[in-house]
Design a protein around this motif. Sequence first.
Motif, PDB file in Angstrom:
ATOM      1  N   PRO A 108      52.636  67.782  72.366  1.00 49.25           N
ATOM      2  CA  PRO A 108      53.855  67.386  71.792  1.00 49.25           C
ATOM      3  C   PRO A 108      54.888  66.964  72.716  1.00 49.25           C
ATOM      4  O   PRO A 108      55.175  67.745  73.837  1.00 49.25           O
ATOM      5  CB  PRO A 108      54.642  68.672  71.002  1.00 49.25           C
ATOM      6  CG  PRO A 108      53.256  69.454  70.908  1.00 49.25           C
ATOM      7  CD  PRO A 108      52.224  69.346  72.012  1.00 49.25           C
ATOM      8  N   MET A 109      55.669  65.701  72.373  1.00 49.34           N
ATOM      9  CA  MET A 109      56.480  65.281  73.343  1.00 49.34           C
ATOM     10  C   MET A 109      58.070  65.978  73.183  1.00 49.34           C
ATOM     11  O   MET A 109      58.836  66.359  74.080  1.00 49.34           O
ATOM     12  CB  MET A 109      56.862  63.776  73.023  1.00 49.34           C
ATOM     13  CG  MET A 109      57.913  63.099  73.717  1.00 49.34           C
ATOM     14  SD  MET A 109      58.279  61.545  73.204  1.00 49.34           S
ATOM     15  CE  MET A 109      57.044  60.599  74.146  1.00 49.34           C
ATOM     16  N   ALA A 110      58.361  66.436  71.811  1.00 49.51           N
ATOM     17  CA  ALA A 110      59.532  66.870  71.467  1.00 49.51           C
ATOM     18  C   ALA A 110      59.281  67.554  70.124  1.00 49.51           C
ATOM     19  O   ALA A 110      59.771  67.546  69.182  1.00 49.51           O
ATOM     20  CB  ALA A 110      60.728  66.074  71.126  1.00 49.51           C
ATOM     21  N   PRO A 111      58.714  68.891  70.387  1.00 47.46           N
ATOM     22  CA  PRO A 111      58.221  69.556  69.264  1.00 47.46           C
ATOM     23  C   PRO A 111      59.105  70.230  68.395  1.00 47.46           C
ATOM     24  O   PRO A 111      59.123  70.457  67.057  1.00 47.46           O
ATOM     25  CB  PRO A 111      57.493  70.913  69.914  1.00 47.46           C
ATOM     26  CG  PRO A 111      57.856  70.839  71.265  1.00 47.46           C
ATOM     27  CD  PRO A 111      58.102  69.458  71.732  1.00 47.46           C
ATOM     28  N   THR A 112      60.538  70.530  68.888  1.00 48.30           N
ATOM     29  CA  THR A 112      61.691  70.901  68.132  1.00 48.30           C
ATOM     30  C   THR A 112      62.243  69.764  67.467  1.00 48.30           C
ATOM     31  O   THR A 112      63.155  70.011  66.423  1.00 48.30           O
ATOM     32  CB  THR A 112      62.520  71.546  69.176  1.00 48.30           C
ATOM     33  OG1 THR A 112      63.185  70.685  69.921  1.00 48.30           O
ATOM     34  CG2 THR A 112      61.874  73.132  69.552  1.00 48.30           C
ATOM     35  N   ILE A 113      61.958  68.494  67.624  1.00 47.06           N
ATOM     36  CA  ILE A 113      62.448  67.607  66.992  1.00 47.06           C
ATOM     37  C   ILE A 113      61.755  66.714  66.107  1.00 47.06           C
ATOM     38  O   ILE A 113      61.928  66.397  64.902  1.00 47.06           O
ATOM     39  CB  ILE A 113      63.166  66.328  68.057  1.00 47.06           C
ATOM     40  CG1 ILE A 113      64.147  67.183  69.216  1.00 47.06           C
ATOM     41  CG2 ILE A 113      63.693  65.205  67.479  1.00 47.06           C
ATOM     42  CD1 ILE A 113      64.607  66.208  70.014  1.00 47.06           C
ATOM     43  N   SER A 114      60.605  66.396  66.505  1.00 45.97           N
ATOM     44  CA  SER A 114      59.243  65.385  65.871  1.00 45.97           C
ATOM     45  C   SER A 114      58.225  65.990  66.175  1.00 45.97           C
ATOM     46  O   SER A 114      57.624  65.667  67.121  1.00 45.97           O
ATOM     47  CB  SER A 114      59.515  64.119  66.117  1.00 45.97           C
ATOM     48  OG  SER A 114      58.665  63.176  65.327  1.00 45.97           O
ATOM     49  N   PRO A 115      57.641  66.989  65.529  1.00 46.70           N
ATOM     50  CA  PRO A 115      56.410  67.836  65.991  1.00 46.70           C
ATOM     51  C   PRO A 115      55.176  66.824  66.133  1.00 46.70           C
ATOM     52  O   PRO A 115      54.432  67.039  66.980  1.00 46.70           O
ATOM     53  CB  PRO A 115      56.290  69.050  65.042  1.00 46.70           C
ATOM     54  CG  PRO A 115      57.735  69.049  64.596  1.00 46.70           C
ATOM     55  CD  PRO A 115      58.164  67.685  64.410  1.00 46.70           C
ATOM     56  N   LYS A 116      55.127  65.982  65.275  1.00 44.76           N
ATOM     57  CA  LYS A 116      54.061  64.965  65.493  1.00 44.76           C
ATOM     58  C   LYS A 116      54.127  64.143  66.442  1.00 44.76           C
ATOM     59  O   LYS A 116      52.760  63.284  66.792  1.00 44.76           O
ATOM     60  CB  LYS A 116      53.723  64.171  64.150  1.00 44.76           C
ATOM     61  CG  LYS A 116      53.690  65.304  62.793  1.00 44.76           C
ATOM     62  CD  LYS A 116      53.459  64.415  61.548  1.00 44.76           C
ATOM     63  CE  LYS A 116      53.051  65.228  60.398  1.00 44.76           C
ATOM     64  NZ  LYS A 116      54.077  66.255  60.036  1.00 44.76           N
ATOM     65  N   LYS A 117      55.035  63.983  67.181  1.00 46.40           N
ATOM     66  CA  LYS A 117      55.056  62.861  68.464  1.00 46.40           C
ATOM     67  C   LYS A 117      54.503  63.451  69.536  1.00 46.40           C
ATOM     68  O   LYS A 117      55.012  64.568  69.930  1.00 46.40           O
ATOM     69  CB  LYS A 117      56.459  62.288  68.593  1.00 46.40           C
ATOM     70  CG  LYS A 117      56.727  60.964  69.445  1.00 46.40           C
ATOM     71  CD  LYS A 117      57.865  60.739  69.324  1.00 46.40           C
ATOM     72  CE  LYS A 117      58.650  60.255  67.993  1.00 46.40           C
ATOM     73  NZ  LYS A 117      57.820  58.823  67.701  1.00 46.40           N
ATOM     74  N   SER A 118      53.372  62.714  70.151  1.00 46.03           N
ATOM     75  CA  SER A 118      52.996  63.217  71.351  1.00 46.03           C
ATOM     76  C   SER A 118      52.995  62.483  72.407  1.00 46.03           C
ATOM     77  O   SER A 118      53.253  61.289  72.316  1.00 46.03           O
ATOM     78  CB  SER A 118      51.239  63.406  70.948  1.00 46.03           C
ATOM     79  OG  SER A 118      50.688  62.235  70.766  1.00 46.03           O
ATOM     80  N   TRP A 119      52.647  62.703  73.807  1.00 48.42           N
ATOM     81  CA  TRP A 119      52.684  62.033  74.905  1.00 48.42           C
ATOM     82  C   TRP A 119      51.849  61.311  74.873  1.00 48.42           C
ATOM     83  O   TRP A 119      51.517  59.967  75.455  1.00 48.42           O
ATOM     84  CB  TRP A 119      52.539  63.215  76.148  1.00 48.42           C
ATOM     85  CG  TRP A 119      53.978  63.960  76.294  1.00 48.42           C
ATOM     86  CD1 TRP A 119      54.183  65.189  76.261  1.00 48.42           C
ATOM     87  CD2 TRP A 119      55.138  63.237  76.890  1.00 48.42           C
ATOM     88  NE1 TRP A 119      55.616  65.387  76.703  1.00 48.42           N
ATOM     89  CE2 TRP A 119      56.054  64.311  76.910  1.00 48.42           C
ATOM     90  CE3 TRP A 119      55.694  62.070  77.218  1.00 48.42           C
ATOM     91  CZ2 TRP A 119      57.462  63.818  77.436  1.00 48.42           C
ATOM     92  CZ3 TRP A 119      56.741  61.547  77.750  1.00 48.42           C
ATOM     93  CH2 TRP A 119      57.636  62.762  77.969  1.00 48.42           C
ATOM     94  N   GLU A 120      50.573  61.586  74.199  1.00 46.43           N
ATOM     95  CA  GLU A 120      49.407  60.527  74.272  1.00 46.43           C
ATOM     96  C   GLU A 120      49.774  59.252  73.423  1.00 46.43           C
ATOM     97  O   GLU A 120      49.460  58.308  73.788  1.00 46.43           O
ATOM     98  CB  GLU A 120      48.125  61.365  73.675  1.00 46.43           C
ATOM     99  CG  GLU A 120      47.463  62.379  74.588  1.00 46.43           C
ATOM    100  CD  GLU A 120      48.276  63.454  74.646  1.00 46.43           C
ATOM    101  OE1 GLU A 120      47.887  64.516  75.384  1.00 46.43           O
ATOM    102  OE2 GLU A 120      48.998  63.916  73.732  1.00 46.43           O
TER     103      GLU A 120
END
Length: 284
Positions: free
Chosen positions: A181-193
């Motif tokens: 996760p890139m920003a789990p507390t903001i947008s859990p589905k958004k990942s670094w990949e």
Amino acid sequence: MGAQVAGSPAEVPASKPSRAGRDLRSAILVGAGLGAVIVLSLLTVRHTFIGIVAAAAAVSTWELANAFKKGGITVALWPALIGGQAIIWLSWPLGRSGMMTALAITVLVCMIWRFRGGSDGYLRDLSASVLTVVYVPLFAAFAAMLVVPEDGAGRAFAFLIGVVLSDVGGYAAGVFLGKHPMAPTISPKKSWEGFAGSLLAGVVGGAITVTTLLDGQWWHGALFGAALVVTATAGDLVESLIKRDLGIKDMGTLLPGHGGLMDRMDSLLPSAVASWLLLHLFVP
């Protein structure tokens, strides 16, 4: 993110949400329809694109103000709507000077408009009003200014293609590779990949569009594409933060599979600013 289908057709609902939480079929159809309208405007009379931008900004302003209202915050809606249109339309003949003059007058009117509500919550409401005016119509005005030059259609296409490729690249990479996760507390589905996928698609797409549509340098296009990935991702995260703060899922319900129009504008608005600035620098 991505589509997920299981079982026989009789077992699958007509509108099954994807792993991203979207109704993927509706999202694709709505996106294709909006894209067709924009492409047609740019391939015929390119200045009609300004009208599309102005209409989208008006709807998005209303949606954002309504979202703030659900959180107990009152935006000076009519000054924001009317002033927002002035910001966009004056950017065509007068450029940045017209845009900034309209912004200053709009903010002043918002300050006075809120007098009738008294001192309770004045700073809160005024801050939301100014944020709304800057975030939506002011940022949108940069998209409008893209089509003013003779090669304006190419500039607008480079901007739109860059944001779409960032979204598609991140979507695909996030579906198949997303684990961190890139920003789990903001947008859990958004990942670094997913971000890496966006960056790859954006850089390649930027290099191609800037060289073919604007006769620019490939490395300028690569930087342009990378910048749009950053601004598009940041815009998505900013809107996610606003929605979480207000306790809402979507800004509206206008677009099936997408939510509100503002839910689609979140990545476009900051990217419009970056597009105008970088293209103004790279291919003046």
